[in-house]
Design a protein around this motif. Structure first.
Motif, mmCIF file in Angstrom:
data_model
loop_
_atom_site.group_PDB
_atom_site.id
_atom_site.type_symbol
_atom_site.label_atom_id
_atom_site.label_comp_id
_atom_site.label_asym_id
_atom_site.label_seq_id
_atom_site.Cartn_x
_atom_site.Cartn_y
_atom_site.Cartn_z
ATOM 1 N N LYS A 81 39.289 45.708 -8.568
ATOM 2 C CA LYS A 81 38.374 44.704 -9.090
ATOM 3 C C LYS A 81 37.003 45.320 -9.394
ATOM 4 N N ASP A 82 36.373 44.782 -10.448
ATOM 5 C CA ASP A 82 35.077 45.274 -10.908
ATOM 6 C C ASP A 82 34.034 44.171 -10.666
ATOM 7 N N PRO A 83 33.111 44.377 -9.727
ATOM 8 C CA PRO A 83 32.148 43.311 -9.398
ATOM 9 C C PRO A 83 31.369 42.813 -10.609
ATOM 10 N N ALA A 84 31.037 43.704 -11.538
ATOM 11 C CA ALA A 84 30.258 43.269 -12.707
ATOM 12 C C ALA A 84 31.103 42.349 -13.590
ATOM 13 N N ARG A 85 32.386 42.655 -13.715
ATOM 14 C CA ARG A 85 33.247 41.790 -14.538
ATOM 15 C C ARG A 85 33.536 40.460 -13.819
ATOM 16 N N ILE A 86 33.616 40.496 -12.511
ATOM 17 C CA ILE A 86 33.773 39.226 -11.766
ATOM 18 C C ILE A 86 32.561 38.332 -12.050
ATOM 19 N N ALA A 87 31.369 38.888 -11.940
ATOM 20 C CA ALA A 87 30.148 38.095 -12.172
ATOM 21 C C ALA A 87 30.108 37.588 -13.610
ATOM 22 N N ALA A 88 30.502 38.443 -14.550
ATOM 23 C CA ALA A 88 30.473 38.041 -15.967
ATOM 24 C C ALA A 88 31.479 36.920 -16.233
ATOM 25 N N GLU A 132 33.958 44.275 -0.402
ATOM 26 C CA GLU A 132 32.927 44.362 -1.448
ATOM 27 C C GLU A 132 33.259 43.446 -2.618
ATOM 28 N N THR A 133 34.523 43.463 -3.041
ATOM 29 C CA THR A 133 34.872 42.642 -4.208
ATOM 30 C C THR A 133 34.996 41.169 -3.820
ATOM 31 N N LEU A 134 35.424 40.919 -2.592
ATOM 32 C CA LEU A 134 35.447 39.525 -2.127
ATOM 33 C C LEU A 134 34.016 38.979 -2.124
ATOM 34 N N GLU A 135 33.084 39.761 -1.575
ATOM 35 C CA GLU A 135 31.681 39.313 -1.545
ATOM 36 C C GLU A 135 31.141 39.141 -2.958
ATOM 37 N N ALA A 136 31.574 39.984 -3.880
ATOM 38 C CA ALA A 136 31.116 39.852 -5.276
ATOM 39 C C ALA A 136 31.592 38.521 -5.854
ATOM 40 N N ALA A 137 32.842 38.154 -5.545
ATOM 41 C CA ALA A 137 33.380 36.880 -6.053
ATOM 42 C C ALA A 137 32.621 35.697 -5.452
ATOM 43 N N LEU A 138 32.342 35.779 -4.165
ATOM 44 C CA LEU A 138 31.636 34.674 -3.502
ATOM 45 C C LEU A 138 30.191 34.586 -4.002
ATOM 46 N N ALA A 139 29.550 35.728 -4.146
ATOM 47 C CA ALA A 139 28.155 35.729 -4.622
ATOM 48 C C ALA A 139 28.063 35.209 -6.052
ATOM 49 N N ALA A 140 29.097 35.473 -6.838
ATOM 50 C CA ALA A 140 29.083 35.002 -8.230
ATOM 51 C C ALA A 140 29.290 33.496 -8.306
ATOM 52 N N GLY A 141 29.868 32.912 -7.222
ATOM 53 C CA GLY A 141 30.073 31.463 -7.214
ATOM 54 C C GLY A 141 31.505 31.046 -7.475
ATOM 55 N N ALA A 142 32.463 31.916 -7.175
ATOM 56 C CA ALA A 142 33.876 31.525 -7.309
ATOM 57 C C ALA A 142 34.170 30.393 -6.329
ATOM 58 N N ASP A 143 35.003 29.454 -6.758
ATOM 59 C CA ASP A 143 35.384 28.334 -5.894
ATOM 60 C C ASP A 143 36.565 28.694 -5.013
ATOM 61 N N MET A 144 37.377 29.633 -5.490
ATOM 62 C CA MET A 144 38.617 29.979 -4.799
ATOM 63 C C MET A 144 38.838 31.476 -4.876
#
Ligand SMILES: O=C(O)c1ccccc1N[C@@H]1O[C@H](COP(=O)(O)O)[C@@H](O)[C@H]1O
Length: 233
Positions: A198-205, A14-26
């Motif tokens: 990990k907090d998906p909302a904070r990853i996106a922010a 879930e948190t990996l997908e949140a990072a990828l959806a947010a546009g993390a490069d790595m």
């Protein structure tokens, strides 16, 4: 100037997908047993397989020996190895030669004297990661959620690109980038609700805030005459 964004210490789909959806490069997997973000090889392999082709996979290790690195590389096939311990420049060079893939060296910064170590590492690592030095008595050499004085990096001129880490958050990452002109940022604690969670909302922010800096820096550059548009490093 494109900013590279790494979200480290991911442990769940879930948190990996949140990072990828947010546009993390790595995305980073931690292999260090004392860390609340540590993954075993099988879990890391399954998790990081989801990121393949969508983001670069980075394996974080701390003073790992060749046998441990062999196992990580065989299981996870990371695109880069992040060395976050007391590895010497010679050890960095040896790991780079053995594995034939990019090696990043994290260096703890607390004062100006720590900058003197950078050229030796810049000569052998593919990139440097400038992190806060761990507080006295900390169980982890990184991932402590503490920043260092970013003003120390003003005017830093290294032969290699560097990334910034240590205590970054969605709230301070824009300021950190503006002060340091780092090419990328790496975050763990600042996008968590508790250590290792990990907090998906904070990853996106976090990704939004870093991209907002990138966009603003790009607009400032395009408003300059052509001969002034290089924002190097
Ligand atoms: O995240 C960890 O648990 C960790 C363990 C051992 C070494 C490094 C670790 N993380 C790295 O530390 C920096 C800063 O993290 P934070 O954002 O201040 O929590 C970052 O590069 C992480 O990849």
């Amino acid at each position: 100037m494109a900013i590279e964004i790494k979200i480290c210490g991911l442990k769940t789909p879930e948190t990996l997908e949140a990072a990828l959806a947010a546009g993390a490069d790595m995305v980073g997997a931690v292999f260090f047993a004392p860390s609340p973000r540590h993954l075993d090889l099988a879990t890391a392999a399954a998790l990081m397989a989801r990121a393949r082709g969508r983001a670069q996979v980075v394996a974080l290790t701390v003073d790992a020996d060749d046998a441990a690195l062999d196992d990580i590389v065989a299981a996870v096939d990371p695109q880069a190895l992040q060395l976050h311990g007391r590895e010497t420049a010679e050890r960095v060079a040896a790991i780079r030669a053995r594995f034939g893939r990019p090696v990043w060296k994290a260096i703890g910064i607390a004062g100006r004297e720590d900058l003197a170590r950078l050229p030796d590492y810049a000569a052998v690592a593919d990139r440097l990661l400038l992190d806060a030095k761990a507080p006295k008595g900390a169980a982890l050499p990184g991932g402590n959620g503490v920043p260092f004085d970013w003003n120390l990096l003003a005017g830093l001129d290294l032969a290699k690109p560097f990334m910034l880490s240590g205590g970054l958050t969605p709230e301070n990452v824009g300021h950190a980038l503006a002060l340091t002109r780092a090419r990328g940022v790496d975050v763990s604690s600042g996008v968590e609700s508790a250590p290792g969670v990990k907090d998906p909302a904070r990853i996106a922010a976090f990704v939004r805030a870093a991209r907002a800096f990138e966009t603003a820096a790009g607009s400032r550059a395009s408003a300059l005459p052509a001969e002034q548009t290089s924002l190097a490093p």
